[in-house]
Design a protein around this motif. Structure first.
Motif, short mmCIF file in Angstrom:
data_model
loop_
_atom_site.label_atom_id
_atom_site.label_comp_id
_atom_site.label_asym_id
_atom_site.label_seq_id
_atom_site.Cartn_x
_atom_site.Cartn_y
_atom_site.Cartn_z
N GLY A 74 7.95 26.43 -12.13
CA GLY A 74 6.70 26.08 -11.46
C GLY A 74 5.49 26.62 -12.20
N LYS A 75 5.59 27.86 -12.71
CA LYS A 75 4.49 28.45 -13.46
C LYS A 75 4.29 27.74 -14.79
CE LYS A 75 4.84 33.03 -11.35
NZ LYS A 75 4.94 34.48 -11.56
N LEU A 76 5.39 27.32 -15.39
CA LEU A 76 5.29 26.55 -16.63
C LEU A 76 4.60 25.21 -16.36
CD1 LEU A 76 5.90 26.08 -19.61
CD2 LEU A 76 8.18 25.32 -18.96
N LEU A 77 4.96 24.59 -15.24
CA LEU A 77 4.34 23.32 -14.88
C LEU A 77 2.84 23.48 -14.69
CD1 LEU A 77 4.83 20.33 -14.15
CD2 LEU A 77 5.15 21.06 -11.78
N ARG A 78 2.45 24.61 -14.10
CA ARG A 78 1.01 24.84 -13.88
C ARG A 78 0.26 24.90 -15.20
NH1 ARG A 78 -1.73 30.55 -12.01
NH2 ARG A 78 -3.89 29.84 -11.90
N VAL A 79 0.84 25.57 -16.20
CA VAL A 79 0.19 25.65 -17.51
C VAL A 79 0.09 24.27 -18.13
CG1 VAL A 79 0.25 26.73 -19.78
CG2 VAL A 79 1.07 27.98 -17.82
N LEU A 80 1.15 23.48 -18.01
CA LEU A 80 1.13 22.14 -18.58
C LEU A 80 0.09 21.25 -17.92
CD1 LEU A 80 4.96 21.43 -19.00
CD2 LEU A 80 3.34 22.15 -20.72
N GLN A 81 -0.07 21.40 -16.62
CA GLN A 81 -1.00 20.55 -15.88
C GLN A 81 -2.44 21.02 -15.99
OE1 GLN A 81 0.74 20.70 -11.95
NE2 GLN A 81 1.91 18.83 -12.27
N ASP A 82 -2.66 22.33 -15.82
CA ASP A 82 -4.03 22.85 -15.72
C ASP A 82 -4.46 23.72 -16.90
OD1 ASP A 82 -4.04 21.68 -13.15
OD2 ASP A 82 -3.19 23.49 -12.27
N GLY A 83 -3.50 24.11 -17.74
CA GLY A 83 -3.85 25.00 -18.85
C GLY A 83 -4.23 26.39 -18.38
N GLU A 84 -3.69 26.84 -17.23
CA GLU A 84 -4.04 28.14 -16.67
C GLU A 84 -2.79 28.99 -16.45
OE1 GLU A 84 -8.04 26.83 -14.13
OE2 GLU A 84 -6.19 27.38 -13.08
N TYR A 85 -2.95 30.30 -16.63
CA TYR A 85 -1.85 31.24 -16.41
C TYR A 85 -2.43 32.63 -16.22
CZ TYR A 85 -2.52 33.13 -21.07
OH TYR A 85 -3.06 33.74 -22.18
N SER A 86 -1.59 33.57 -15.81
CA SER A 86 -1.98 34.97 -15.69
C SER A 86 -0.92 35.84 -16.34
CB SER A 86 -2.14 35.38 -14.22
OG SER A 86 -3.18 34.67 -13.59
N ARG A 87 -1.34 36.90 -16.97
CA ARG A 87 -0.38 37.86 -17.51
C ARG A 87 0.33 38.57 -16.36
NH1 ARG A 87 -3.20 41.28 -22.47
NH2 ARG A 87 -3.31 39.59 -24.01
N VAL A 88 1.53 39.04 -16.64
CA VAL A 88 2.27 39.82 -15.65
C VAL A 88 1.49 41.10 -15.36
CG1 VAL A 88 4.40 41.06 -15.17
CG2 VAL A 88 4.48 38.92 -16.45
N GLY A 89 1.21 41.34 -14.07
CA GLY A 89 0.53 42.55 -13.67
C GLY A 89 -0.98 42.44 -13.58
N GLU A 90 -1.53 41.23 -13.77
CA GLU A 90 -2.98 41.07 -13.64
C GLU A 90 -3.29 39.88 -12.74
OE1 GLU A 90 -5.04 40.26 -17.28
OE2 GLU A 90 -4.29 38.22 -17.45
N ASP A 91 -4.49 39.91 -12.16
CA ASP A 91 -4.92 38.83 -11.27
C ASP A 91 -5.83 37.83 -11.98
OD1 ASP A 91 -3.56 39.97 -9.10
OD2 ASP A 91 -5.25 41.29 -8.66
#
Length: 528
Positions: free
Chosen positions: A321-338
């Motif tokens: 699901g997180k991978l899909l979000r990056v593919l769709q929106d180009g957005e992500y967060s590092r582990v441990g940050e908001d």
């Protein structure tokens, strides 16, 4: 307090580019001032010992507080007693709590006399050391309160002294802010070095040549590579293990508009499940055990370029699901940050699994599959392109022994044995067989050891070939010379570009030009 002394201390502190020496210089200098028994510096930092903090009941947020980061002082009663440590009851001050916390909230200085014992926690210590007053000033930089500096003095602190302490605190705040900036630059440099080392390792693993072959399946594949490379579409490469899916991904990237940016590879099959998210998106220091520093993920390293997800079917469902979000929106967060980060990455995925079957079995998200399979390509197994085996043999021989001075003779029957074998390990297995033959070869022709007996092969004439026939190095070169000449004739001696000989042969134009020179191939002019 002497104004000139305070200025010298601030100048000396500002000469350091690391925070710890800056802080120690500040408190050491203050503690040497006449009458000063103890000097301390607190800085604003995230709460870290909230459960055990002595002042926990006075903390409202349990988010940020003032950390004791530097301390210097010596007892006038017992010279063997010093107060240079940063532990103890008051190693943390919540904002608004006690005198230090008040400075942190208000950004204003405080001066207190010890004859008013209402604020004293250890009046016996104050009495024994003959301390008569305390003065504290905020460490302010560009409108932000970084922390506080405080001194316990045996001498009265006049209005003038208090003012000079404020000037000193302002200069100290600049030194602290500069040291933090230098440390951040050092951290970023370290991160760039990590990325550089990663990219060097990736470049070391990239195949030196291109896709070798001229069979119909390879020509179809090369045409597809050319088409998809012109776009930013996500590509899904399917095929058995060992068929060269990474080479196809490399060819797509090198022929795309992103070729001047990095091609970053993630082997999903070799990544431990618990490290997938960190591998993809990176992590911040302290986000989990072993995270000793901030580290960028593969998406961040590949920003502007291409990310190759090898064996994408191995990605755990919880991360899809997180991978899909990056593919769709180009957005992500590092582990441990908001914080949400943005990235511009072209995805090329590869798998030896049937992902539609994985979708039916609930092991792969259907929406992710269709997001990846915008442009599907199939890497054919070696048994479907047996005509390419002689070229592959020559390619791997040249790659394995580039500086060889003597010819490596081959029996024609040996090539036919290779062509008759089904190659369950595909091109990777062929390369291993060739390398093994070179290691174990004797003085005679090269012989290949295959796991199973070869099937009899039939030549163009319909007669079985004799295994005793040889194919020498010169004959191999002549075979390549004839093959290149045929491609050049077909392309009207156009080397590069669409329809050129390099495209027909599935190699780079520079590689083809080099082989034309090496084999002394010249165009034959028609007779007048």
């Amino acid at each position: 307090m002497e104004a000139q002394n305070l200025q010298c201390i601030a100048v000396e502190a500002a000469s350091n580019t690391e925070l710890s020496p800056v802080l120690q210089c500040l408190v050491n200098g203050l503690s040497r001032e006449p009458g000063v028994v103890l000097a301390r510096v607190w800085l604003r930092r995230p709460g870290d010992i909230c459960d055990d903090c002595y002042l926990r009941a006075e903390c409202e947020t349990h988010v940020d507080c003032l950390h004791l980061v530097a301390s210097a002082g010596q007892s006038t009663v017992d010279p063997n007693v010093t107060w240079n440590g940063t532990q103890g009851r008051f190693q943390r001050f919540p904002f608004g709590a006690r005198k230090i916390g008040e400075i942190g909230v208000t950004g204003a200085g405080i001066r207190l006399r010890t004859d008013d014992s209402s604020w004293l926690v250890h009046p016996e210590w104050v009495s024994a050391e003959q301390i008569c007053c305390f003065a504290g000033q905020p460490l302010s930089f560009r409108g932000e309160t970084l922390g506080a500096v405080g001194v316990f003095s045996q001498r009265p602190i006049s209005d003038e002294d208090f003012g000079w302490l404020r000037t000193f605190a302002d200069q100290a705040a600049v030194a602290i802010a500069n040291a933090r900036a230098f440390e951040e630059l050092a951290r970023l440099q370290s991160q760039l070095e990590i990325e550089r080392d990663y990219l060097r390792a990736e470049l070391h693993n990239v195949h030196a040549g291109g896709i070798v072959g001229q069979s119909a399946p390879i020509q179809t594949l090369l045409h597809q590579v050319e088409m998809v490379a012109k776009s930013d579409a996500t590509a899904l490469i399917t095929g058995e293990s060992g068929t060269g899916k990474e080479l196809i991904a490399t060819a797509i990237h090198e022929n795309s508009s992103r070729s001047d940016k990095p091609l970053v590879r993630v082997n999903c099959a070799a990544t431990p499940t618990e490290l997938f998210e960190s591998e993809f998106f990176g992590h911040v220091k302290g986000s989990y055990t072993g995270a000793t520093q901030d580290r960028p993920g593969r998406f961040e390293v590949a920003d502007g370029g291409t990310l190759f997800l090898d064996e994408v079917g191995e990605i755990p469902v919880f991360l899809q699901g997180k991978l899909l979000r990056v593919l769709q929106d180009g957005e992500y967060s590092r582990v441990g940050e908001d914080d949400v980060r943005t990235v511009d990455v072209r995805i090329i995925a590869a798998t030896n699994r049937d992902l539609l079957e994985e979708v039916k079995a609930g092991r792969f998200r259907e929406d992710l599959y269709y997001r990846l399979a915008v442009f599907p390509l199939h890497s054919p197994p070696l048994r479907e392109r047996r005509d390419d085996i002689p070229l592959l043999v020559q390619h791997f021989l040249e790659k394995a022994t580039p500086q060889r001075q003597t010819e490596v003779p081959l029996r024609k029957g040996e090539i036919e044995r290779l062509q008759s074998y089904d190659w369950p390990g595909n091109v990777r297995e062929l390369q291993s067989v060739i390398q093994r033959a070179l290691i174990t070869r004797g003085p005679g022709p090269l012989a290949f050891e295959l796991p199973q007996a070869p099937k009899p092969t039939v030549g163009r004439s319909g007669k079985k070939k004799l295994a005793a026939e040889f194919l020498t190095e010169n004959e191999m070169k002549q075979l390549e010379r004839d093959n290149i000449r045929a491609a050049l004739d077909h392309a009207n001696w156009k080397v590069s570009g669409a329809g050129g000989a390099a495209e027909l042969l599935g190699m780079k134009p520079t590689t083809l030009a080099s082989r034309i020179r090496k084999l002394a191939i010249q165009r034959t002019q028609p007779s007048p």
